[in-house]
Design a protein around this motif. Structure first.
Motif, PDB file in Angstrom:
ATOM      1  N   SER A   1       0.834  -1.203   0.000  1.00  0.00           N
ATOM      2  CA  SER A   1       0.000   0.000   0.000  1.00  0.00           C
ATOM      3  C   SER A   1       0.865   1.248   0.000  1.00  0.00           C
ATOM      4  O   SER A   1       2.088   1.198   0.157  1.00  0.00           O
ATOM      5  CB  SER A   1      -0.936  -0.001   1.215  1.00  0.00           C
ATOM      6  N   GLU A   2       0.219   2.386  -0.146  1.00  0.00           N
ATOM      7  CA  GLU A   2       0.946   3.640  -0.305  1.00  0.00           C
ATOM      8  C   GLU A   2       1.717   4.034   0.945  1.00  0.00           C
ATOM      9  O   GLU A   2       2.666   4.800   0.881  1.00  0.00           O
ATOM     10  CB  GLU A   2      -0.027   4.750  -0.692  1.00  0.00           C
ATOM     11  N   ASP A   3       1.316   3.503   2.107  1.00  0.00           N
ATOM     12  CA  ASP A   3       2.048   3.805   3.332  1.00  0.00           C
ATOM     13  C   ASP A   3       3.155   2.804   3.589  1.00  0.00           C
ATOM     14  O   ASP A   3       3.644   2.690   4.708  1.00  0.00           O
ATOM     15  CB  ASP A   3       1.093   3.859   4.535  1.00  0.00           C
ATOM     16  N   SER A   4       3.543   2.044   2.553  1.00  0.00           N
ATOM     17  CA  SER A   4       4.705   1.147   2.527  1.00  0.00           C
ATOM     18  C   SER A   4       4.465  -0.185   3.210  1.00  0.00           C
ATOM     19  O   SER A   4       5.398  -0.976   3.351  1.00  0.00           O
ATOM     20  CB  SER A   4       5.945   1.814   3.148  1.00  0.00           C
ATOM     21  N   HIS A   5       3.240  -0.500   3.614  1.00  0.00           N
ATOM     22  CA  HIS A   5       2.974  -1.755   4.296  1.00  0.00           C
ATOM     23  C   HIS A   5       2.385  -2.784   3.344  1.00  0.00           C
ATOM     24  O   HIS A   5       1.475  -2.476   2.568  1.00  0.00           O
ATOM     25  CB  HIS A   5       2.011  -1.540   5.467  1.00  0.00           C
ATOM     26  N   PRO A   6       2.871  -4.033   3.388  1.00  0.00           N
ATOM     27  CA  PRO A   6       2.279  -5.082   2.548  1.00  0.00           C
ATOM     28  C   PRO A   6       0.869  -5.434   3.014  1.00  0.00           C
ATOM     29  O   PRO A   6       0.600  -5.504   4.211  1.00  0.00           O
ATOM     30  CB  PRO A   6       3.242  -6.269   2.752  1.00  0.00           C
ATOM     31  N   VAL A   7      -0.034  -5.656   2.073  1.00  0.00           N
ATOM     32  CA  VAL A   7      -1.400  -6.084   2.353  1.00  0.00           C
ATOM     33  C   VAL A   7      -1.706  -7.261   1.439  1.00  0.00           C
ATOM     34  O   VAL A   7      -1.087  -7.431   0.386  1.00  0.00           O
ATOM     35  CB  VAL A   7      -2.416  -4.941   2.129  1.00  0.00           C
ATOM     36  N   GLY A   8      -2.656  -8.091   1.833  1.00  0.00           N
ATOM     37  CA  GLY A   8      -2.978  -9.250   1.028  1.00  0.00           C
ATOM     38  C   GLY A   8      -4.320  -9.830   1.389  1.00  0.00           C
ATOM     39  O   GLY A   8      -4.966  -9.432   2.371  1.00  0.00           O
ATOM     40  N   GLY A   9      -4.772 -10.789   0.609  1.00  0.00           N
ATOM     41  CA  GLY A   9      -6.050 -11.440   0.843  1.00  0.00           C
ATOM     42  C   GLY A   9      -6.349 -12.437  -0.255  1.00  0.00           C
ATOM     43  O   GLY A   9      -5.488 -12.752  -1.088  1.00  0.00           O
ATOM     44  N   ALA A  10      -7.559 -12.949  -0.255  1.00  0.00           N
ATOM     45  CA  ALA A  10      -7.972 -13.923  -1.264  1.00  0.00           C
ATOM     46  C   ALA A  10      -9.480 -13.862  -1.429  1.00  0.00           C
ATOM     47  O   ALA A  10     -10.189 -13.410  -0.525  1.00  0.00           O
ATOM     48  CB  ALA A  10      -7.527 -15.320  -0.858  1.00  0.00           C
ATOM     49  N   PHE A  11      -9.957 -14.311  -2.569  1.00  0.00           N
ATOM     50  CA  PHE A  11     -11.394 -14.436  -2.815  1.00  0.00           C
ATOM     51  C   PHE A  11     -11.591 -15.497  -3.888  1.00  0.00           C
ATOM     52  O   PHE A  11     -10.635 -15.999  -4.487  1.00  0.00           O
ATOM     53  CB  PHE A  11     -12.007 -13.092  -3.233  1.00  0.00           C
ATOM     54  N   THR A  12     -12.837 -15.867  -4.112  1.00  0.00           N
ATOM     55  CA  THR A  12     -13.146 -16.904  -5.104  1.00  0.00           C
ATOM     56  C   THR A  12     -14.195 -16.389  -6.087  1.00  0.00           C
ATOM     57  O   THR A  12     -14.970 -15.484  -5.776  1.00  0.00           O
ATOM     58  CB  THR A  12     -13.679 -18.175  -4.431  1.00  0.00           C
TER      59      THR A  12
ATOM     60  N   SER B   1      13.025  13.937   9.695  1.00  0.00           N
ATOM     61  CA  SER B   1      11.781  13.373  10.241  1.00  0.00           C
ATOM     62  C   SER B   1      10.775  13.095   9.132  1.00  0.00           C
ATOM     63  O   SER B   1      10.041  12.104   9.177  1.00  0.00           O
ATOM     64  CB  SER B   1      11.177  14.326  11.273  1.00  0.00           C
ATOM     65  N   ALA B   2      10.750  13.967   8.133  1.00  0.00           N
ATOM     66  CA  ALA B   2       9.797  13.791   7.035  1.00  0.00           C
ATOM     67  C   ALA B   2      10.067  12.535   6.232  1.00  0.00           C
ATOM     68  O   ALA B   2       9.162  11.992   5.601  1.00  0.00           O
ATOM     69  CB  ALA B   2       9.832  15.020   6.119  1.00  0.00           C
ATOM     70  N   THR B   3      11.317  12.031   6.246  1.00  0.00           N
ATOM     71  CA  THR B   3      11.598  10.802   5.504  1.00  0.00           C
ATOM     72  C   THR B   3      10.942   9.592   6.149  1.00  0.00           C
ATOM     73  O   THR B   3      10.760   8.565   5.501  1.00  0.00           O
ATOM     74  CB  THR B   3      13.111  10.566   5.401  1.00  0.00           C
ATOM     75  N   TRP B   4      10.625   9.670   7.420  1.00  0.00           N
ATOM     76  CA  TRP B   4       9.826   8.621   8.073  1.00  0.00           C
ATOM     77  C   TRP B   4       8.336   8.916   7.922  1.00  0.00           C
ATOM     78  O   TRP B   4       7.569   8.057   7.488  1.00  0.00           O
ATOM     79  CB  TRP B   4      10.180   8.536   9.553  1.00  0.00           C
ATOM     80  N   VAL B   5       7.945  10.112   8.312  1.00  0.00           N
ATOM     81  CA  VAL B   5       6.520  10.453   8.345  1.00  0.00           C
ATOM     82  C   VAL B   5       5.913  10.424   6.951  1.00  0.00           C
ATOM     83  O   VAL B   5       4.769  10.009   6.767  1.00  0.00           O
ATOM     84  CB  VAL B   5       6.343  11.841   8.998  1.00  0.00           C
ATOM     85  N   GLY B   6       6.680  10.858   5.926  1.00  0.00           N
ATOM     86  CA  GLY B   6       6.143  10.915   4.575  1.00  0.00           C
ATOM     87  C   GLY B   6       5.937   9.574   3.928  1.00  0.00           C
ATOM     88  O   GLY B   6       5.366   9.504   2.833  1.00  0.00           O
ATOM     89  N   ALA B   7       6.392   8.477   4.563  1.00  0.00           N
ATOM     90  CA  ALA B   7       6.240   7.150   3.959  1.00  0.00           C
ATOM     91  C   ALA B   7       5.655   6.160   4.951  1.00  0.00           C
ATOM     92  O   ALA B   7       5.862   4.964   4.827  1.00  0.00           O
ATOM     93  CB  ALA B   7       7.587   6.649   3.454  1.00  0.00           C
ATOM     94  N   ASP B   8       4.917   6.669   5.953  1.00  0.00           N
ATOM     95  CA  ASP B   8       4.381   5.763   6.955  1.00  0.00           C
ATOM     96  C   ASP B   8       2.921   6.093   7.219  1.00  0.00           C
ATOM     97  O   ASP B   8       2.256   6.724   6.408  1.00  0.00           O
ATOM     98  CB  ASP B   8       5.214   5.863   8.240  1.00  0.00           C
ATOM     99  N   HIS B   9       2.418   5.695   8.397  1.00  0.00           N
ATOM    100  CA  HIS B   9       0.999   5.813   8.686  1.00  0.00           C
ATOM    101  C   HIS B   9       0.479   7.243   8.543  1.00  0.00           C
ATOM    102  O   HIS B   9      -0.665   7.455   8.138  1.00  0.00           O
ATOM    103  CB  HIS B   9       0.720   5.333  10.117  1.00  0.00           C
ATOM    104  N   ALA B  10       1.302   8.222   8.902  1.00  0.00           N
ATOM    105  CA  ALA B  10       0.831   9.602   8.892  1.00  0.00           C
ATOM    106  C   ALA B  10       0.567  10.121   7.491  1.00  0.00           C
ATOM    107  O   ALA B  10      -0.205  11.067   7.318  1.00  0.00           O
ATOM    108  CB  ALA B  10       1.848  10.507   9.595  1.00  0.00           C
ATOM    109  N   SER B  11       1.185   9.520   6.474  1.00  0.00           N
ATOM    110  CA  SER B  11       1.061  10.033   5.108  1.00  0.00           C
ATOM    111  C   SER B  11      -0.227   9.616   4.429  1.00  0.00           C
ATOM    112  O   SER B  11      -0.522  10.088   3.333  1.00  0.00           O
ATOM    113  CB  SER B  11       2.254   9.566   4.264  1.00  0.00           C
TER     114      SER B  11
END
Length: 684
Positions: free
Chosen positions: A131-142, A341-351
C-alpha cells in the motif's frame, strides 16, 4: 589615561571570517529547505492501508464464460511484484499468465491475464501488494465459472510471498537502528547547541555525534537494500539485486530513503560546522593597559568601575561571534531535523488516512520530541561524567519536560487516529503494541522523576553543583618516550591508564553518580521504546484481518481453547456472537446471529441478524461480514449483504475448503463506536 584597544577593531579579518561562516550556514539551510520541500510535495490524502474495493469477476460471483483476466481495484495506489496476483484452479494449479500490472495505467488497480480454455468450477484468487504507506497487504477471494465446485488449494500456494524470516529480522533491526541513530544525531546536536556548547570540544560528545551519523547512514542503506526481498519474500541474497533496488526507489518509501541519504550528506557538513565552530573557545578579551603608578591612588575607585564596565563590554563582544554561530547552526539543525523526520513520516501511517494535513506535522513533532528526549539522555550521561554543572542539567530538564508534553499530545492524537475504536486497543496487534509502548513511557517518566530528585540534591550542594574544571594532567616523567625495559614500560602504561581513569571519573561525586545511574536506567528503557515503536510502525492500525488471524491462531495453538462447532454437510449451522461497541445508543450491545446453509464447502446461503439486549431487532449504520481460514492463510472472504428489514441481512459465501473457519462481524453502532466479534466453526 590611555584605554586598551577595543577587541572589535583589533582583528581586521574577523568580519570577513564571520561573513564567510554566515554564508556557509545560509547555504546549508537553503539546501535543507529545498530537500524538505521535495519530500513533502508528494504527500497527498489517501486511505490508511490499501483495501480491496472491487474485483472483476466479482467476489463469490458465477460467470457463464471464462474471463480473459482478473482485475482488482484498491482504495489507493499499490505497488505490484511478479506474483502479486495469482489465480488457482479447483485442483490448486496456477492458471494465470503471471506478471500482473496496473490496468490502463491506473495505480490503484492490478490485472493479471488468464490462460485460455479454463474449465468450469471455483477458482481462488490470492493477492499481495504494497500500500501507499509502505505496508504489505494481502487477501484472497473466489469466483466460479459455469457453476461452483469443490476446490483443494495447497497451503503453500495460498501463503503468498511472505517475508523471509532472516530478511524480516534484518529489516526490522535496520529500522530500529535508524530510529535510535536519528535520536542520537539530532538529540546530541540539540543538547550541545542549547545546553552545553563547550561539549563540542569533548571527544566523547564528538563520538556520539559521529556514531549517530554513521549508524543512520548504514541502517538507511541496509533498509534500502532489504526492502525488495522483504516485500517479495525472497532470501537475503537478493539484497544486492539492482532490479529490486530500482523498483524500491520507484516506491514512496524508496524515495524517502534516497532523500534521507542526501540529507545525511548535508548532515555531515552540519556536523563539521558544529564541531569546528563551537569547538573553538571564545577569544579572550585584550587586557587593559596598566595605569601610571603616580595616578593609581587618585583614580583607583573610578578606574576600577570603568575597568569592570569595559571588561563586561569586551566579554560580550568576544562571545558575540559564538552566539551568532549558535543561532545559525540552530536554524540549520531545525531545518535538517524536520527534513529527516519527514523521511519517516512521509512514507508511513501519517502520510495516508484521515487528516493527513494534521497527521504529517504531528508525526514530525513526535519524532523530534523523541530525539530531543532520548538523544539528550545519552548526552547527559557523557556530560555528567565530564563534570558539568547543575545549570546544564537544569536546561536539559526543561527541554525534556517540553518534549514529554509534545510526545503526550501527539501520541494521543496518533493513537486515536490509528485505533479508531476502544475495542481495537485490546483486540488488535497495533493496540496491544501501543499499550506496551505506553507502559514503557510511564516507566521512563517514573525514572525521570527520580532523576529530578537527584537534580534537586545536586542544586542543594554548591560544591557539587559547580562545573568541574578541566585540568591538564602532566605527563609522567619518562613517559614521553618508550622505555627499553619491558617492566618499566608496563609500569608507565599502568600509570597512564590510572591517570586517564582518574581524569574521566573526576566529575562523579556521589550525587552526580546517583543522577547518572538514574539517567542510564531511563536511557535503557528508551531503547525498549524504540524497539516497540518500530514494531508499531510495521503493524496495520486496527485491521479486521489482523484481528481474525490472531483469534484463529490463538484458538488453534492453545489446548484450552473452546472447540469449534462441528458442522455436517447439508445441515444448517447457527452461530451466536455477543457484541458490545461500548457506545450509549440502544444498538450498541446485543447479539449477532449468523446462519449458514448448508454449512459445507462451496456456496453457502448466509443470514445475519442483529438483536438488542431485549431480543428485538436493531439497526446499525454499518455492518460487515467476512470468513477466514487461518490454517490455510485464506481470507478474509467478505460477503456482500443485502438488507431484509431492520437488523436483518442475507448473502452468499463461497467457502472453498474444509477446515476450522472464523466468522467475523464488524459492527459500527455510531461514528466512533465499533467492535468486531469473532467465532470459529468447523466444516468437514
Amino acid at each position: 589615561m590611555e584605554k586598551a584597544a577595543h577587541p572589535r577593531t583589533a582583528r581586521p579579518g574577523t568580519a570577513h571570517a564571520r561573513t564567510a561562516r554566515r554564508r556557509r550556514v545560509a547555504g546549508l539551510i537553503g539546501v535543507l529547505g529545498a530537500l524538505l520541500a521535495l519530500m513533502l510535495a508528494g504527500a497527498g490524502p489517501a486511505s490508511a492501508h490499501a483495501t480491496l474495493d472491487s474485483t472483476d469477476p466479482a467476489q463469490n460471483s458465477v460467470v457463464a464464460t471464462a474471463p480473459q483476466a482478473v482485475t482488482l481495484t484498491f482504495s489507493e495506489t499499490v505497488s505490484l511484484s511478479s506474483d502479486s496476483v495469482r489465480v488457482l484452479d479447483p485442483a490448486g494449479k496456477p492458471v494465470d499468465t503471471g506478471n500482473p500490472a496496473h490496468a490502463d495505467g491506473k495505480g490503484d488497480t492490478a490485472r493479471v491475464g488468464l490462460n485460455s480454455g479454463l474449465a468450469n468450477g471455483t477458482y481462488t484468487v490470492a493477492w499481495r501488494a504494497v500500500s501507499e504507506d509502505s505496508h504489505p497487504v494481502g487477501g484472497a477471494f473466489t469466483f466460479s465459472i459455469g457453476a461452483p465446485s469443490d476446490t483443494s488449494v495447497s497451503t503453500t500456494a495460498l501463503q503468498g510471498a511472505e517475508a523471509d524470516s532472516l530478511v524480516a529480522a534484518l529489516y526490522g533491526t535496520g529500522r530500529t537502528v535508524a530510529y535510535a541513530a536519528f535520536a542520537l544525531l539530532a538529540g546530541v546536536a540539540a543538547f550541545v547547541l542549547v545546553c552545553w556548547p563547550a561539549g563540542a570540544t569533548r571527544r566523547p560528545v564528538q563520538r556520539l555525534l559521529m556514531t549517530g551519523w554513521t549508524a543512520l547512514l548504514a541502517s538507511t542503506v541496509a533498509v534500502l537494500m532489504l526492502r525488495g526481498p522483504y516485500e517479495r519474500g525472497t532470501g537475503v541474497e537478493q539484497a544486492l539485486d539492482l532490479s529490486l533496488m530500482r523498483t524500491t526507489l520507484d516506491e514512496r518509501i524508496g524515495t524517502a530513503l534516497a532523500a534521507r541519504l542526501l540529507l545525511l550528506a548535508a548532515a555531515g557538513i552540519f556536523l563539521s560546522l558544529l564541531v569546528g565552530q563551537l569547538g573553538q573557545p571564545p577569544k579572550p578579551a585584550a587586557p587593559a593597559a596598566a595605569a601610571p603608578a603616580e595616578d593609581a591612588d587618585a583614580d583607583a575607585e573610578d578606574a576600577d568601575a570603568e575597568a569592570a564596565e569595559l571588561r563586561a563590554l569586551e566579554q560580550r563582544a568576544a562571545e558575540r561571534p559564538q552566539r551568532e554561530t549558535r543561532l545559525g547552526l540552530g536554524v540549520a539543525w531545525l531545518v535538517l531535523t524536520v527534513a529527516l523526520s519527514a523521511t519517516w513520516v512521509g512514507a508511513d501511517h501519517a502520510s495516508v488516512g484521515i487528516q493527513v494535513w494534521l497527521a504529517l506535522p504531528f508525526g514530525i513533532l513526535h519524532l523530534i520530541a523523541m530525539a530531543l528526549w532520548l538523544g539528550g539522555l545519552a548526552s547527559l550521561l557523557v556530560a555528567l561524567r565530564e563534570g558539568v554543572g547543575a545549570e546544564v542539567v537544569d536546561r536539559f530538564s526543561k527541554i525534556a519536560f517540553g518534549s514529554v508534553a509534545v510526545l503526550a499530545a501527539t501520541g494521543i492524537y496518533q493513537s486515536w487516529r490509528g485505533l479508531g475504536s476502544w475495542g481495537a486497543l485490546t483486540g488488535t496487534e497495533y493496540g496491544k503494541l501501543l499499550l506496551v509502548k505506553s507502559g514503557c513511557v510511564v516507566v521512563m517518566l517514573g525514572v525521570a522523576w527520580t532523576s529530578r530528585s537527584w537534580l534537586a540534591r545536586l542544586r542543594s550542594a554548591p560544591a557539587e553543583a559547580a562545573e568541574v574544571q578541566r585540568a591538564e594532567v602532566p605527563e609522567p616523567v619518562g613517559a614521553a618516550a618508550r622505555s627499553e625495559d619491558p617492566v618499566r614500560q608496563a609500569q608507565l602504561d599502568r600509570q597512564r591508564a590510572a591517570t586517564a581513569s582518574a581524569g574521566r571519573e573526576r566529575g562523579l561525586t556521589p550525587t552526580r553518580a546517583g543522577l547518572r545511574r538514574s539517567v542510564l536506567v531511563e536511557a535503557l528503557v528508551a531503547v525498549a521504546v524504540l524497539v516497540v515503536t518500530t514494531m508499531l510502525t510495521n503493524s496495520p492500525p486496527g485491521r479486521v484481518a489482523g484481528e481474525i488471524k490472531a483469534a484463529g491462531t490463538t484458538a488453534g495453538a492453545g489446548s484450552t481453547a473452546p472447540a469449534a462447532p462441528q458442522s455436517q454437510p447439508g445441515r444448517t449451522v447457527e452461530l451466536k456472537l455477543p457484541y458490545d461497541t461500548k457506545g450509549r445508543t440502544p444498538n450498541a450491545k446485543g447479539t449477532a446471529t449468523v446462519t449458514l446453509d448448508p454449512a459445507g464447502t462451496g456456496p453457502n446461503e448466509v443470514k445475519l441478524a442483529l438483536d438488542g439486549t431485549d431480543g428485538k431487532p436493531v439497526d446499525v449504520p454499518e455492518v460487515q461480514l467476512a470468513f477466514t481460514l487461518p490454517d490455510r492463510d485464506l481470507g478474509p472472504l467478505p460477503v456482500a449483504l443485502t438488507p431484509e428489514g431492520t437488523g436483518r441481512w442475507s448473502g452468499t459465501a463461497q467457502l472453498p475448503l474444509a477446515g476450522t473457519w472464523v466468522v467475523s462481524v464488524q459492527i459500527r453502532s455510531s461514528d466512533i463506536d465499533q467492535t468486531t466479534p469473532t467465532q470459529q466453526f468447523k466444516i468437514g
